[in-house]
Structure formats: structure tokens, C-alpha cells
Write an enzyme that holds these catalytic residues in place. Structure first.
Site, PDB file in Angstrom:
ATOM      1  N   HIS A  14       0.858  -1.284  -0.015  1.00 49.16           N
ATOM      2  CA  HIS A  14       0.078   0.009   0.071  1.00 49.16           C
ATOM      3  C   HIS A  14       0.941   1.248   0.058  1.00 49.16           C
ATOM      4  O   HIS A  14       1.506   1.486   0.910  1.00 49.16           O
ATOM      5  CB  HIS A  14      -0.803  -0.042   1.386  1.00 49.16           C
ATOM      6  CG  HIS A  14      -1.808   1.152   1.198  1.00 49.16           C
ATOM      7  ND1 HIS A  14      -3.014   1.052   1.879  1.00 49.16           N
ATOM      8  CD2 HIS A  14      -1.566   2.473   0.913  1.00 49.16           C
ATOM      9  CE1 HIS A  14      -3.633   2.265   1.613  1.00 49.16           C
ATOM     10  NE2 HIS A  14      -2.910   3.110   1.262  1.00 49.16           N
ATOM     11  N   HIS A  16       1.502   5.217  -1.738  1.00 46.47           N
ATOM     12  CA  HIS A  16       1.064   6.415  -2.421  1.00 46.47           C
ATOM     13  C   HIS A  16       2.304   6.954  -3.059  1.00 46.47           C
ATOM     14  O   HIS A  16       3.318   7.649  -2.274  1.00 46.47           O
ATOM     15  CB  HIS A  16       0.346   7.564  -1.445  1.00 46.47           C
ATOM     16  CG  HIS A  16      -0.753   7.190  -1.037  1.00 46.47           C
ATOM     17  ND1 HIS A  16      -2.178   7.429  -1.704  1.00 46.47           N
ATOM     18  CD2 HIS A  16      -0.918   6.496   0.119  1.00 46.47           C
ATOM     19  CE1 HIS A  16      -2.901   6.707  -0.989  1.00 46.47           C
ATOM     20  NE2 HIS A  16      -2.330   6.345   0.190  1.00 46.47           N
ATOM     21  N   LYS A 100      -9.322  -0.407  -5.703  1.00 49.70           N
ATOM     22  CA  LYS A 100      -9.390   0.262  -4.513  1.00 49.70           C
ATOM     23  C   LYS A 100     -10.740   0.865  -4.198  1.00 49.70           C
ATOM     24  O   LYS A 100     -11.149   1.558  -5.184  1.00 49.70           O
ATOM     25  CB  LYS A 100      -8.402   1.415  -4.641  1.00 49.70           C
ATOM     26  CG  LYS A 100      -8.157   2.347  -3.233  1.00 49.70           C
ATOM     27  CD  LYS A 100      -7.399   1.529  -2.087  1.00 49.70           C
ATOM     28  CE  LYS A 100      -7.742   2.500  -1.045  1.00 49.70           C
ATOM     29  NZ  LYS A 100      -6.692   2.475  -0.131  1.00 49.70           N
ATOM     30  N   HIS A 137     -10.364   1.055   1.893  1.00 49.82           N
ATOM     31  CA  HIS A 137     -10.219   1.950   3.119  1.00 49.82           C
ATOM     32  C   HIS A 137     -11.373   1.981   4.007  1.00 49.82           C
ATOM     33  O   HIS A 137     -12.520   2.228   3.573  1.00 49.82           O
ATOM     34  CB  HIS A 137     -10.092   3.271   2.367  1.00 49.82           C
ATOM     35  CG  HIS A 137      -9.809   4.335   3.398  1.00 49.82           C
ATOM     36  ND1 HIS A 137      -8.706   4.880   3.656  1.00 49.82           N
ATOM     37  CD2 HIS A 137     -10.615   5.077   4.408  1.00 49.82           C
ATOM     38  CE1 HIS A 137      -8.820   5.953   4.680  1.00 49.82           C
ATOM     39  NE2 HIS A 137      -9.855   5.787   5.047  1.00 49.82           N
ATOM     40  N   HIS A 175      -4.603  -0.697   5.967  1.00 53.55           N
ATOM     41  CA  HIS A 175      -4.128   0.103   7.090  1.00 53.55           C
ATOM     42  C   HIS A 175      -5.079  -0.040   8.150  1.00 53.55           C
ATOM     43  O   HIS A 175      -5.594   0.781   8.739  1.00 53.55           O
ATOM     44  CB  HIS A 175      -3.859   1.473   6.904  1.00 53.55           C
ATOM     45  CG  HIS A 175      -4.984   2.065   5.978  1.00 53.55           C
ATOM     46  ND1 HIS A 175      -6.379   1.915   6.178  1.00 53.55           N
ATOM     47  CD2 HIS A 175      -4.824   2.783   4.708  1.00 53.55           C
ATOM     48  CE1 HIS A 175      -6.896   2.747   5.142  1.00 53.55           C
ATOM     49  NE2 HIS A 175      -6.044   3.220   4.563  1.00 53.55           N
ATOM     50  N   ASP A 248       1.270   2.758   3.539  1.00 50.89           N
ATOM     51  CA  ASP A 248       0.533   3.821   3.042  1.00 50.89           C
ATOM     52  C   ASP A 248       1.214   5.166   3.535  1.00 50.89           C
ATOM     53  O   ASP A 248       0.793   6.185   3.755  1.00 50.89           O
ATOM     54  CB  ASP A 248      -0.646   3.645   4.524  1.00 50.89           C
ATOM     55  CG  ASP A 248      -1.639   4.777   4.064  1.00 50.89           C
ATOM     56  OD1 ASP A 248      -1.745   5.138   2.808  1.00 50.89           O
ATOM     57  OD2 ASP A 248      -2.637   5.072   4.785  1.00 50.89           O
ATOM     58  N   HIS A 252       2.935  14.485   1.685  1.00 49.35           N
ATOM     59  CA  HIS A 252       2.267  15.788   1.174  1.00 49.35           C
ATOM     60  C   HIS A 252       3.612  16.779   1.455  1.00 49.35           C
ATOM     61  O   HIS A 252       4.454  16.669   2.408  1.00 49.35           O
ATOM     62  CB  HIS A 252       1.260  15.892   2.482  1.00 49.35           C
ATOM     63  CG  HIS A 252      -0.031  15.229   2.191  1.00 49.35           C
ATOM     64  ND1 HIS A 252      -0.892  15.583   1.229  1.00 49.35           N
ATOM     65  CD2 HIS A 252      -0.291  13.985   2.727  1.00 49.35           C
ATOM     66  CE1 HIS A 252      -1.950  14.436   1.295  1.00 49.35           C
ATOM     67  NE2 HIS A 252      -1.810  13.719   2.338  1.00 49.35           N
TER      68      HIS A 252
END
Ligand code: DOR
Ligand code: ZN
Length: 348
Positions: A14, A16, A100, A137, A175, A248, A252
Site C-alpha cells: 500500500h 502513495h 481500491k 479503505h 491500514h 501507506d 504531502h
């Protein structure tokens, strides 16, 4: 005394990676330690069709620094208009490894997620038929449910009924942050697994809120009370094949986290393996690290365990990690566990 452990190269189930300048800035941190990763599709706009996943995959491989290898395992973002035939074609071509599910509004870029589950029934049935896993999620998004209860309520009111409506659908609860999630996975022998993040094994909600708010510990699902963290650690380190690593890791820019309305996400790609070795050693379960980070995930996804290896070495001096990673989209603050770590990945 120097201690070391060698395991098959881990995978991240998982992750990003984002796109553009952020992708370019973070991809090396994953490729350095992980052979493969399940790539989250919550871009703006989201990756919903096979052709979009194919071009996103190309962009990821193009951003990979020369000399590094890394296999992005692509996912599609499930929407109420997802076409079962497109999903099947993208799966059969080998491109797509999972869909997802974001309940609409649950987290970063989840606006196109699912509100009406009746509309996605045909695609879920097709997934069950072709054996394509659904990565979930697991949080309800209704305003009347307290944010700390959203996972437990989701399991009871959404996930369990959904699994009953689509027998044979293979589901990854992503998660997992609660004992309820761990117990639910344990109670189901078939077609269900869970990923656990590194940071949820380390922080509870006090770490976020006591002594001043810590925006870099804020992620979704939000960390829960201590009894849940302990249940997650027990599950992760148990060796149970239904639990495996999904970091996860969610970059940012620092200014968007240190903000009046801070973004959710912890950036852990760069230090996850050191932190996991620390956690597994604390639990006296170092021998199970390879199950959690290298074996259980491939087994669930029907893929081979990586043939290459990673060696982690425990030294006498604490390992230092950069406090932030510079990217063209701005600096990204690295997850700080708040304690010294002595395990280091040996660079090849
Ligand atoms: O903390 C999170 N950040 N949780 C998610 O589910 C999404 C992720 C992101 O994309 O930033
Ligand atoms: Zn995520």
C-alpha cells in the site's frame, strides 16, 4: 555487538507515489528498499480505467532513477461507473492487481469514491469471478459517527454485509488501526487479509494530541488508543499469513501538513524497514519480520517471493534519517518515531 538479519527483499502492499514532481522526488525512497509496491490510484483525477493505469505505470517507471529497479503493481480506483469489462481486461493483461475502494469523502482525493454500493455490485461480482482483490479503505464517512469509531462501524455496517453479498470476493482491509479490525480478520479464514502500516505500530492517539498537536502524526484512519496499537503489533509480529506490510507512505508537502487544515498522511518509505526491525525486536519476534514484510503479501497476491535479499544490521550508534526529503513539489517531512533506532538497511 553487531546483530544482523537477512530477509527476502520486502514489498510494500500500500503506497502513495503521487505524480509529477512529487513522484520524482519520492520514488527512490521506495525503490531503494522495496522490490514491488501496490500503487494507490487516488491521483487528481483518479486512476479509474485500465488505460490510465497503464500511463501512470509508465510515468512511474520513467521517474525511477537510472540503475534502480522497482515494479509498480497498479490498482484502479473503484467508482460507481467502473466498467467490469475494463477491469477484467486490465487484470487479464497483467497490469492491474487490485481495485481500491474509498468510501466517498473518507480521505485524501476520495470524492469520486463509492456512496451507493448497489451500483458497484456487478463489478464486485466480476472481481470475485476473476480473483481480483478489493483493497478497502475501511471507514464510514457519515458525520454522526465519531472519527475514532469509523473503522469499527465500517466493518459491521459496510464490509461484512458487502462480503456476504459477494461470496468469494478477496478483500484486503487496508491500514487496519483497531483491535476490531484485527479480530475481524482473524475470525475469517478465507478471502480476507489486512495490511498494517509502520506508523500505526508506533503511535497511538496521544502521540498526535498530547503536548501540542503533531500534524506529521496525522493520517487516516487516525491512530487510535493504546489497546488498539498493541493489538496491531501483536498481529503484525505474529507471523499470521493474513497480515502484511502496507506502509501507506503518503507524501504531502510540509506546509500542507503544518496547516490550519492539515492533510492526512505519514511519510515512511525512507525509514520503514529500520523502524520495523526495531518494533519486531522489541516484541521479540525478529524472526517473523520476513513473513510480515516479504512473504505474506506475495502469498496473498499469488506472486513469488522476491529472490533478492535485504540485510538489516543493528549497530551501536543510532541511525539518522533526514528530517525531510526535498522534492520539486516542496519538502516532505519524514515520519519521526520519537525514539532512537539502531537498525540500518545495508546498502548494496
Ligand atoms: O493518511 C492517509 N493519507 N490516508 C489515506 O487513506 C490517504 C493518504 C493520502 O493519499 O494522503
Ligand atoms: Zn493510503
Amino acid at each position: 555487538m553487531t546483530q544482523s538479519i537477512t530477509i527476502p527483499t520486502p514489498d510494500d502492499w500500500h503506497l502513495h507515489l503521487r505524480d509529477g514532481a512529487m513522484l520524482e522526488g519520492v520514488i527512490a525512497d521506495s525503490a531503494r528498499h522495496f522490490a514491488r509496491a501496490i500503487i494507490m490510484p487516488n491521483l487528481v483525477p483518479p486512476v479509474v480505467r485500465g488505460d490510465q493505469a497503464a500511463s501512470y505505470r509508465d510515468r512511474i517507471l520513467k521517474a525511477l532513477p537510472v540503475g534502480m529497479t522497482f515494479e509498480p503493481l497498479m490498482t484502479l480506483y473503484l467508482t460507481e461507473t467502473t466498467d467490469p469489462d475494463d477491469v477484467e481486461a486490465a487484470t487479464k493483461s497483467g497490469l492491474v492487481k487490485a481495485l481500491k475502494l474509498y468510501p466517498a469523502g473518507a480521505t485524501t482525493n476520495s470524492d469520486s469514491g463509492v456512496t451507493d454500493f448497489v451500483k458497484v455490485q456487478p463489478v464486485l461480482e466480476r472481481m470475485a469471478e476473476i480473483g481480483l482483490p478489493l483493497c478497502v479503505h475501511g471507514e464510514v464517512t457519515t458525520a454522526d459517527v465519531d472519527i475514532f469509531d469509523r473503522e469499527a462501524v465500517f466493518i459491521e455496517t459496510v464490509l461484512d454485509p458487502l462480503r456476504k453479498r459477494v461470496p468469494g470476493l478477496r478483500v484486503v482491509m487496508e491500514h487496519v488501526t483497531t483491535k476490531d479490525g484485527v479480530d475481524y480478520v482473524r475470525a475469517n479464514e478465507k478471502d480476507l487479509a489486512a495490511t498494517l502500516t509502520t506508523h500505526h505500530l508506533i503511535i497511538n492517539r496521544n502521540h498526535i494530541l498530547v503536548g501540542g498537536i503533531k500534524p506529521h502524526y496525522y493520517c487516516l484512519p487516525v491512530a487510535k488508543r493504546e489497546l488498539h496499537r498493541l493489538a496491531l503489533r501483536e498481529a503484525a509480529t505474529s507471523g499470521d499469513a493474513r497480515f502484511f506490510l502496507g506502509t501507506d507512505s503518503a507524501p504531502h508537502p510540509t506546509d500542507l501538513k503544518e496547516n490550519a487544515c492539515g492533510c492526512a498522511g505519514c511519510y515512511t518509505s525512507i525509514n520503514t524497514m529500520s523502524l520495523l526491525a526495531h518494533v519486531f525486536e522489541e516484541e521479540d519476534k525478529l524472526d517473523n519480520l520476513e513473513k510480515f514484510s516479504s512473504q505474506n503479501g506475495p502469498a496473498f497476491y499469488g506472486l513469488p517471493v522476491n529472490e533478492t535479499t535485504m540485510t538489516l544490521v543493528k549497530g551501536d550508534a543510532p541511525v539518522t534519517f533526514p528530517s525531510e526529503v526535498k522534492t520539486g513539489a516542496g519538502p516532505v517531512t519524514v515520519f519521526d518515531p520519537g525514539f532512537d533506532v539502531f537498525w540500518k538497511v545495508e546498502e548494496n
